[in-house]
Design an enzyme around this catalytic site. Sequence first.
Site, PDB file in Angstrom:
ATOM      1  N   GLU A   1      10.315   1.642  10.258  1.00 50.64           N
ATOM      2  CA  GLU A   1      11.551   2.020   9.712  1.00 50.64           C
ATOM      3  C   GLU A   1      10.530   3.940  10.198  1.00 50.64           C
ATOM      4  O   GLU A   1       9.180   4.451   9.137  1.00 50.64           O
ATOM      5  CB  GLU A   1      11.412   2.642   8.254  1.00 50.64           C
ATOM      6  CG  GLU A   1      12.355   1.199   7.906  1.00 50.64           C
ATOM      7  CD  GLU A   1      13.729   1.393   8.280  1.00 50.64           C
ATOM      8  OE1 GLU A   1      13.991   2.503   8.603  1.00 50.64           O
ATOM      9  OE2 GLU A   1      14.596  -0.028   8.479  1.00 50.64           O
TER      10      GLU A   1
ATOM     11  N   CYS B   1      13.711  11.657   5.766  1.00 49.25           N
ATOM     12  CA  CYS B   1      13.324  11.051   7.358  1.00 49.25           C
ATOM     13  C   CYS B   1      15.437  11.073   8.494  1.00 49.25           C
ATOM     14  O   CYS B   1      14.644  11.893   9.537  1.00 49.25           O
ATOM     15  CB  CYS B   1      13.890   9.721   7.388  1.00 49.25           C
ATOM     16  SG  CYS B   1      14.683   8.606   6.235  1.00 49.25           S
TER      17      CYS B   1
ATOM     18  N   GLU C   1       9.693  16.553  14.755  1.00 48.37           N
ATOM     19  CA  GLU C   1      10.500  16.308  13.034  1.00 48.37           C
ATOM     20  C   GLU C   1       9.803  17.473  12.792  1.00 48.37           C
ATOM     21  O   GLU C   1       8.430  17.011  12.199  1.00 48.37           O
ATOM     22  CB  GLU C   1      10.209  14.890  13.031  1.00 48.37           C
ATOM     23  CG  GLU C   1      10.481  14.671  11.245  1.00 48.37           C
ATOM     24  CD  GLU C   1      10.629  13.249  10.905  1.00 48.37           C
ATOM     25  OE1 GLU C   1       9.229  12.489  11.184  1.00 48.37           O
ATOM     26  OE2 GLU C   1      11.221  13.200   9.817  1.00 48.37           O
TER      27      GLU C   1
ATOM     28  N   LYS D   1       1.227  -1.561  -0.292  1.00 51.27           N
ATOM     29  CA  LYS D   1      -0.226   0.737   0.365  1.00 51.27           C
ATOM     30  C   LYS D   1       1.018   1.057   0.144  1.00 51.27           C
ATOM     31  O   LYS D   1       1.095   2.042   0.996  1.00 51.27           O
ATOM     32  CB  LYS D   1      -0.978  -0.465   1.342  1.00 51.27           C
ATOM     33  CG  LYS D   1      -2.126   1.023   1.266  1.00 51.27           C
ATOM     34  CD  LYS D   1      -2.563   1.456   2.356  1.00 51.27           C
ATOM     35  CE  LYS D   1      -1.625   2.963   3.252  1.00 51.27           C
ATOM     36  NZ  LYS D   1      -1.581   4.487   2.176  1.00 51.27           N
TER      37      LYS D   1
HETATM   38  N1  LIG Z   1      13.387   5.752   8.242  1.00 54.58           N
HETATM   39  C1  LIG Z   1      12.963   5.987   7.521  1.00 54.58           C
HETATM   40  O1  LIG Z   1      13.495   5.242   6.712  1.00 54.58           O
HETATM   41  C2  LIG Z   1      11.842   7.300   6.515  1.00 54.58           C
HETATM   42  C3  LIG Z   1      11.971   7.088   5.240  1.00 54.58           C
HETATM   43  C4  LIG Z   1      10.720   7.432   4.409  1.00 54.58           C
HETATM   44  C5  LIG Z   1       9.972   8.719   5.521  1.00 54.58           C
HETATM   45  N2  LIG Z   1      10.169   7.943   6.974  1.00 54.58           N
HETATM   46  C6  LIG Z   1       9.289   8.966   8.346  1.00 54.58           C
HETATM   47  O2  LIG Z   1       7.725   9.230   7.496  1.00 54.58           O
HETATM   48  C7  LIG Z   1       7.455   9.918   7.433  1.00 54.58           C
HETATM   49  C8  LIG Z   1       6.523  10.443   6.255  1.00 54.58           C
HETATM   50  O3  LIG Z   1       6.059  10.021   6.188  1.00 54.58           O
HETATM   51  P1  LIG Z   1       3.452  10.288   5.471  1.00 54.58           P
HETATM   52  O4  LIG Z   1       4.040  11.260   6.630  1.00 54.58           O
HETATM   53  O5  LIG Z   1       4.047   9.476   5.003  1.00 54.58           O
HETATM   54  O6  LIG Z   1       4.116   9.043   7.257  1.00 54.58           O
HETATM   55  P2  LIG Z   1       2.287   8.209   7.897  1.00 54.58           P
HETATM   56  O7  LIG Z   1       2.296   7.805   9.088  1.00 54.58           O
HETATM   57  O8  LIG Z   1       1.813   9.576   7.441  1.00 54.58           O
HETATM   58  O9  LIG Z   1       2.337   7.778   6.367  1.00 54.58           O
HETATM   59  C9  LIG Z   1       2.942   6.814   5.752  1.00 54.58           C
HETATM   60  C10 LIG Z   1       2.159   5.405   4.861  1.00 54.58           C
HETATM   61  O10 LIG Z   1       1.003   5.479   6.305  1.00 54.58           O
HETATM   62  C11 LIG Z   1      -0.496   4.979   6.201  1.00 54.58           C
HETATM   63  N3  LIG Z   1      -1.214   4.995   7.452  1.00 54.58           N
HETATM   64  C12 LIG Z   1      -1.480   5.801   8.063  1.00 54.58           C
HETATM   65  N4  LIG Z   1      -2.205   5.887   8.770  1.00 54.58           N
HETATM   66  C13 LIG Z   1      -2.524   3.994   8.756  1.00 54.58           C
HETATM   67  C14 LIG Z   1      -3.521   3.696   9.444  1.00 54.58           C
HETATM   68  N5  LIG Z   1      -3.437   3.720  10.775  1.00 54.58           N
HETATM   69  N6  LIG Z   1      -2.134   2.280   9.733  1.00 54.58           N
HETATM   70  C15 LIG Z   1      -1.658   1.422   8.497  1.00 54.58           C
HETATM   71  N7  LIG Z   1      -0.926   2.363   7.603  1.00 54.58           N
HETATM   72  C16 LIG Z   1      -1.655   3.983   7.583  1.00 54.58           C
HETATM   73  C17 LIG Z   1      -0.246   5.978   5.010  1.00 54.58           C
HETATM   74  O11 LIG Z   1      -0.908   6.160   4.410  1.00 54.58           O
HETATM   75  C18 LIG Z   1       1.293   5.828   4.106  1.00 54.58           C
HETATM   76  O12 LIG Z   1       0.661   5.116   2.982  1.00 54.58           O
HETATM   77  C19 LIG Z   1       8.276  10.599   8.219  1.00 54.58           C
HETATM   78  O13 LIG Z   1       7.957  10.883   9.241  1.00 54.58           O
HETATM   79  C20 LIG Z   1       9.508   9.922   7.546  1.00 54.58           C
HETATM   80  O14 LIG Z   1      10.167  10.612   8.872  1.00 54.58           O
HETATM   81  C21 LIG Z   1      11.038   7.104   6.972  1.00 54.58           C
HETATM   82  C1  LIG Z   2      15.699   6.789   3.240  1.00 56.43           C
HETATM   83  N1  LIG Z   2      15.714   7.509   2.716  1.00 56.43           N
HETATM   84  C2  LIG Z   2      16.785   8.295   3.107  1.00 56.43           C
HETATM   85  C3  LIG Z   2      16.086   6.717   1.128  1.00 56.43           C
HETATM   86  C4  LIG Z   2      14.901   8.346   2.268  1.00 56.43           C
HETATM   87  C5  LIG Z   2      13.944   8.991   3.834  1.00 56.43           C
HETATM   88  O1  LIG Z   2      13.324   9.838   3.857  1.00 56.43           O
END
Ligand SMILES: NC(=O)c1ccc[n+]([C@@H]2O[C@H](COP(=O)([O-])OP(=O)(O)OC[C@H]3O[C@@H](n4cnc5c(N)ncnc54)[C@H](O)[C@@H]3O)[C@@H](O)[C@H]2O)c1
Ligand SMILES: C[N+](C)(C)CC=O
Length: 487
Positions: free
Chosen positions: A248, A282, A383, A173
């Site tokens: 992650e 991230c 963040e 998803k």
């Molecule tokens: N650690 C890493 O490698 C990494 C990489 C990329 C992004 N991120 C993190 O992602 C965040 C930004 O992304 P975002 O705004 O899309 O995050 P988000 O948590 O809002 O959404 C991520 C995904 O989760 C889904 N989701 C939302 N609510 C849900 C639920 N209740 N159950 C299951 N799935 C659900 C969303 O539809 C989306 O597909 C930031 O905090 C960023 O740091 C981390």
């Molecule tokens: C994991 N990385 C660095 C590719 C994307 C993070 O948001």
Amino acid sequence: MKKMFINGEWVEATSGDTREIINPYNQAVIATVSEGDKQDAKNAIAAAREAFDNKEWAAIPAAERGKVVHEIARLIERDREELAELESLDTGKTVEESRGDMDDIAGVFRYFAEMADKDGGEIIESPIPNSTSRVVHEPVGVCGQITPWNYPLLQASWKLAPALAAGNTLVMKPSEITPLTSIKVFELMEEAGVPAGVVNLVLGPGNSVGAELSVNDDVDLISFTGGIETGKRIMQAASSNVKNLALELGGKNPNIVFADADFETAVDQAMNAVFFHAGQICSAGTRLLVEESIHDDFVEALVNRVKTIKLGSGFDESTQMGPLISGDHLNKVINYVENGKQEGATVAVGGRRPEDPELQNGFFYLPTVLTDCTTDMGVVQDEGFGPVITVEKFTTEEEAVRLANDSIYGLSGGVFTNDIAKAERCVAKMRMGTVWINDVNLYFPQAPWGGYKQSGIGRELGKTGLEEYQETKHIFRNLKPEPVNWF
Ligand SMILES: NC(=O)c1ccc[n+]([C@@H]2O[C@H](COP(=O)([O-])OP(=O)(O)OC[C@H]3O[C@@H](n4cnc5c(N)ncnc54)[C@H](O)[C@@H]3O)[C@@H](O)[C@H]2O)c1
Ligand SMILES: C[N+](C)(C)CC=O
């Protein structure tokens, strides 16, 4: 209209619902896609379960699976430009950045394709006479994979490639607001010959499709990339059948600059750390810790360079930074900076939306440097996920490390110094999954990626990235079976 991929068929949502996908540069509608819900997720999970239980994928020789994963990489390389343009349309990032992402993504598929048949298990020296003992790795089963909007296809590739190489079936998803490159890569996986039911794509919101993947008893593993609060909800839901769990999550990543660092390099990299993809990374180095003796000169040099960053369309070659992903996210960043100002931070540059008339339809925010920051401020701890860097001062090595570790997060961090012994002392004490010495934001398929503390559980990429998709089985064999006569 773009559809979902379930059991080898391109299907509309059972409800018939659709969603418009918006270009964050100008709010133009760039696609209409099916909007799935719990029922579609259940259908996809059932297809993946059947494909796994029938061993259509797991039972074929690992080398053959590897060939299919290699073919996916080849098709991504073939369609690199189309994929890069789709990613930029969907996220607003520059096409140059997206091209780099596509090269990384093909590399990730190739890396795990190579690993598919390299695992011969392990012989254990059995302490029991007349017996053998060995360890083998098997696929986990049905994997639910949930991805964010900031690196849509890159984050998807970190999950798809190892899951396939290890012989699992899966339901993915993607973020509901950036599904386009994921749809395209499912077309490529179909073309590459992945059997029906092995890979399934369900589009739609997190609180329906994502929630079903997290709670459904037919899912054996849930791998999630996204925010902490969503991660906590998924962790709770996954306890329903004690799923394997990989999280992650976010980061608030410190970048320590000592006075003896190469000044120009440290200024340059402080900018790279936070302004790529408008800070929506991230591992963005959003917390700059500068040794007091160079603090004022460093901030002045940084601010002068930040003023020259060119905002615009990701399709304009002169653009250095694109928009934020959405109006909602823009408002979050605006509030984040306003709160920082109320806490006492000073806006050294930026701190508002740009005035350029050409940028008014996009979700743009100026690259921003906040000074006079201290570790206790919300703007330093939270963040922001935007083009905003906070600057703190330190005077000793111990203080720098203590401040850097003062966070609920532990994703990544950097140290800039020409004293390598000092750098090694610092990184040894930094509680983060990735630390860079005299560099920022580097990642590659061979090295594991993940967070300490609340930045996550588990590691993607590297050997551990494959192991997340494997169960470990110990097989003991009695070579001389005979009654024990205990009872
Ligand atoms: N650690 C890493 O490698 C990494 C990489 C990329 C992004 N991120 C993190 O992602 C965040 C930004 O992304 P975002 O705004 O899309 O995050 P988000 O948590 O809002 O959404 C991520 C995904 O989760 C889904 N989701 C939302 N609510 C849900 C639920 N209740 N159950 C299951 N799935 C659900 C969303 O539809 C989306 O597909 C930031 O905090 C960023 O740091 C981390
Ligand atoms: C994991 N990385 C660095 C590719 C994307 C993070 O948001």
